[in-house]
Scaffold this active site. Structure first.
Site, mmCIF file in Angstrom:
data_model
loop_
_atom_site.group_PDB
_atom_site.id
_atom_site.type_symbol
_atom_site.label_atom_id
_atom_site.label_comp_id
_atom_site.label_asym_id
_atom_site.label_seq_id
_atom_site.Cartn_x
_atom_site.Cartn_y
_atom_site.Cartn_z
ATOM 1 N N LYS A 13 0.836 -1.208 0.000
ATOM 2 C CA LYS A 13 0.000 0.000 0.000
ATOM 3 C C LYS A 13 0.871 1.259 0.000
ATOM 4 C CE LYS A 13 -2.036 -1.108 3.930
ATOM 5 N NZ LYS A 13 -1.328 -2.362 4.197
ATOM 6 N N ARG A 88 -10.084 0.730 8.343
ATOM 7 C CA ARG A 88 -9.516 -0.535 8.790
ATOM 8 C C ARG A 88 -10.573 -1.487 9.329
ATOM 9 N NH1 ARG A 88 -3.958 0.170 8.336
ATOM 10 N NH2 ARG A 88 -2.877 -1.429 9.484
ATOM 11 N N ARG A 123 11.831 -5.494 4.735
ATOM 12 C CA ARG A 123 11.491 -4.069 4.578
ATOM 13 C C ARG A 123 12.442 -3.186 5.382
ATOM 14 N NH1 ARG A 123 5.689 -1.677 5.602
ATOM 15 N NH2 ARG A 123 5.826 -2.855 7.543
ATOM 16 N N ARG A 156 10.923 -1.513 11.074
ATOM 17 C CA ARG A 156 9.769 -1.096 11.864
ATOM 18 C C ARG A 156 9.577 -2.017 13.053
ATOM 19 N NH1 ARG A 156 4.604 0.346 8.289
ATOM 20 N NH2 ARG A 156 3.597 -1.075 9.737
ATOM 21 N N ARG A 167 -0.930 -9.277 12.892
ATOM 22 C CA ARG A 167 -1.482 -8.213 12.030
ATOM 23 C C ARG A 167 -2.283 -8.825 10.876
ATOM 24 N NH1 ARG A 167 3.874 -5.327 10.788
ATOM 25 N NH2 ARG A 167 2.695 -4.045 9.314
HETATM 26 P P1 AP5 Z 1 4.824 -1.635 1.932
HETATM 27 O O1 AP5 Z 1 4.521 -0.810 0.737
HETATM 28 O O2 AP5 Z 1 5.532 -1.024 3.063
HETATM 29 O O3 AP5 Z 1 3.501 -2.383 2.418
HETATM 30 P P2 AP5 Z 1 2.234 -1.821 3.202
HETATM 31 O O4 AP5 Z 1 1.031 -2.466 2.565
HETATM 32 O O5 AP5 Z 1 2.246 -0.344 3.287
HETATM 33 O O6 AP5 Z 1 2.480 -2.523 4.592
HETATM 34 P P3 AP5 Z 1 2.354 -1.935 6.086
HETATM 35 O O7 AP5 Z 1 3.145 -2.842 6.955
HETATM 36 O O8 AP5 Z 1 2.672 -0.485 6.130
HETATM 37 O O9 AP5 Z 1 0.839 -2.178 6.320
HETATM 38 P P4 AP5 Z 1 0.074 -2.126 7.633
HETATM 39 O O10 AP5 Z 1 -1.298 -1.967 7.099
HETATM 40 O O11 AP5 Z 1 0.280 -3.277 8.519
HETATM 41 O O12 AP5 Z 1 0.729 -0.906 8.421
HETATM 42 P P5 AP5 Z 1 0.221 0.560 8.780
HETATM 43 O O13 AP5 Z 1 1.384 1.443 8.823
HETATM 44 O O14 AP5 Z 1 -0.951 0.949 7.950
HETATM 45 O O15 AP5 Z 1 5.648 -2.917 1.423
HETATM 46 C C1 AP5 Z 1 6.185 -3.855 2.359
HETATM 47 C C2 AP5 Z 1 7.580 -4.318 1.885
HETATM 48 O O16 AP5 Z 1 7.421 -5.077 0.685
HETATM 49 C C3 AP5 Z 1 8.532 -3.156 1.527
HETATM 50 O O17 AP5 Z 1 9.821 -3.541 1.879
HETATM 51 C C4 AP5 Z 1 8.399 -3.013 0.003
HETATM 52 O O18 AP5 Z 1 9.595 -2.541 -0.594
HETATM 53 C C5 AP5 Z 1 8.102 -4.464 -0.430
HETATM 54 N N1 AP5 Z 1 7.186 -4.553 -1.554
HETATM 55 C C6 AP5 Z 1 6.103 -3.765 -1.813
HETATM 56 N N2 AP5 Z 1 5.479 -4.171 -2.953
HETATM 57 C C7 AP5 Z 1 6.175 -5.255 -3.393
HETATM 58 C C8 AP5 Z 1 6.023 -6.121 -4.533
HETATM 59 N N3 AP5 Z 1 5.015 -5.959 -5.434
HETATM 60 N N4 AP5 Z 1 6.920 -7.154 -4.667
HETATM 61 C C9 AP5 Z 1 7.934 -7.322 -3.748
HETATM 62 N N5 AP5 Z 1 8.135 -6.519 -2.665
HETATM 63 C C10 AP5 Z 1 7.268 -5.512 -2.494
HETATM 64 O O19 AP5 Z 1 -0.333 0.335 10.268
HETATM 65 C C11 AP5 Z 1 0.528 0.049 11.328
HETATM 66 C C12 AP5 Z 1 -0.262 -0.006 12.643
HETATM 67 O O20 AP5 Z 1 -0.861 1.277 12.880
HETATM 68 C C13 AP5 Z 1 -1.436 -0.986 12.659
HETATM 69 O O21 AP5 Z 1 -1.018 -2.291 13.009
HETATM 70 C C14 AP5 Z 1 -2.333 -0.347 13.720
HETATM 71 O O22 AP5 Z 1 -1.856 -0.596 15.016
HETATM 72 C C15 AP5 Z 1 -2.162 1.130 13.454
HETATM 73 N N6 AP5 Z 1 -3.152 1.661 12.475
HETATM 74 C C16 AP5 Z 1 -2.893 2.185 11.246
HETATM 75 N N7 AP5 Z 1 -4.023 2.580 10.645
HETATM 76 C C17 AP5 Z 1 -5.022 2.317 11.533
HETATM 77 C C18 AP5 Z 1 -6.434 2.495 11.490
HETATM 78 N N8 AP5 Z 1 -7.038 3.024 10.408
HETATM 79 N N9 AP5 Z 1 -7.153 2.119 12.569
HETATM 80 C C19 AP5 Z 1 -6.563 1.589 13.663
HETATM 81 N N10 AP5 Z 1 -5.232 1.375 13.766
HETATM 82 C C20 AP5 Z 1 -4.467 1.750 12.709
HETATM 83 MG MG MG Z 2 2.426 1.049 4.880
#
Ligand code: AP5
Ligand code: MG
Length: 211
Positions: A13, A88, A123, A156, A167
């Site tokens: 994402k 979410r 990552r 992270r 997660r």
């Molecule tokens: P990356 O692009 O970083 O993936 P991502 O989908 O953004 O993954 P996240 O870990 O950020 O998602 P998340 O939803 O768990 O975390 P968030 O920060 O939202 O890619 C991942 C890796 O793969 C990278 O190294 C990249 O280079 C590689 N990659 C990407 N695409 C690829 C491909 N096609 N092929 C190969 N490699 C690839 O949330 C974190 C925490 O915040 C949550 O757990 C929760 O506690 C809280 N939170 C956030 N939003 C909310 C909400 N709305 N409500 C409640 N709690 C929330």
């Molecule tokens: Mg992300």
């Protein structure tokens, strides 16, 4: 353009939202990044959030909704935005309709769970500008150093395999139903997120150019 990006942890994402926000000149809003900014600030709220996020659980709806509402008011959102990591759960999706009205599209980046642990352990993100890398799929020119700003790359806190598994469970239980919520509105597009990063970008770009 008002878009929502949905996908499990590590689906790509953040990677795609960064690229698409530049291509289409719209803001990239990651609620995860907004929350991590609070954690980095070291406030009492930040300390509470740190614990919840390190466990892989979701932060309460009212806190995240408050941060989102503030962010959407900023000038760079006038042309539109991509929401990355929001909504979410179904209750956040219902709240979002009240805040922003109708969305143009909800894009789901589909990746099977078994590919995710490897993605997350490789990552690396820049502690300063937030640029994202992967040790194998998108390595920086110099190991451990950001190509864009020269700062140190960091892991992270929630990317260890155990937390990633939790997660993923939270995603399937609470976030996946959001897809059904938007399917009823006929605005969901599903992209194959298991392709290489550039291929996913191509697929999403050609879809978004048509809407
Ligand atoms: P990356 O692009 O970083 O993936 P991502 O989908 O953004 O993954 P996240 O870990 O950020 O998602 P998340 O939803 O768990 O975390 P968030 O920060 O939202 O890619 C991942 C890796 O793969 C990278 O190294 C990249 O280079 C590689 N990659 C990407 N695409 C690829 C491909 N096609 N092929 C190969 N490699 C690839 O949330 C974190 C925490 O915040 C949550 O757990 C929760 O506690 C809280 N939170 C956030 N939003 C909310 C909400 N709305 N409500 C409640 N709690 C929330
Ligand atoms: Mg992300």
């Amino acid at each position: 353009m008002k878009l929502v990006l949905i996908g499990c942890p590590g689906a790509g994402k953040g990677t795609q939202a960064k690229i698409l926000s530049e291509k289409f000149d719209i803001a990239h809003i990651s609620t995860g990044d907004l929350l991590r900014e609070q954690v980095a600030g070291g406030t009492p709220l930040g300390l509470k959030l740190k614990e919840i996020m390190a466990s892989g659980g979701l932060v309460s709806d009212d806190i995240v909704e408050g941060l989102l509402e503030e962010r959407i008011k900023k000038d760079d959102c006038k042309n539109g935005y991509i929401l990355d990591g929001y909504p979410r759960n179904v209750s956040q999706a219902e709240g979002l309709s009240k805040i922003v009205g109708e969305l143009d599209s909800v894009v789901v980046i589909d990746v099977p769970d078994d590919a995710i642990i490897e993605r997350m352990s490789g990552r690396r993100s820049c502690g300063s500008c937030g640029a994202m890398y992967h040790t194998k799929y998108n390595p920086p020119k110099e190991e451990g150093v950001c190509d864009k700003c020269g700062a140190k790359l960091v892991l992270r806190a929630d990317d260890n395999p155990e937390t990633v598994k939790h997660r993923l469970d939270v995603y399937h239980e609470q976030t996946a139903p959001v897809i059904g919520f938007y399917e009823k509105q006929g605005i969901v597009y599903k992209a194959d997120g298991s392709q290489a990063i550039e291929k996913v970008t191509e697929e999403l770009t050609s879809y978004l150019e048509k809407i």
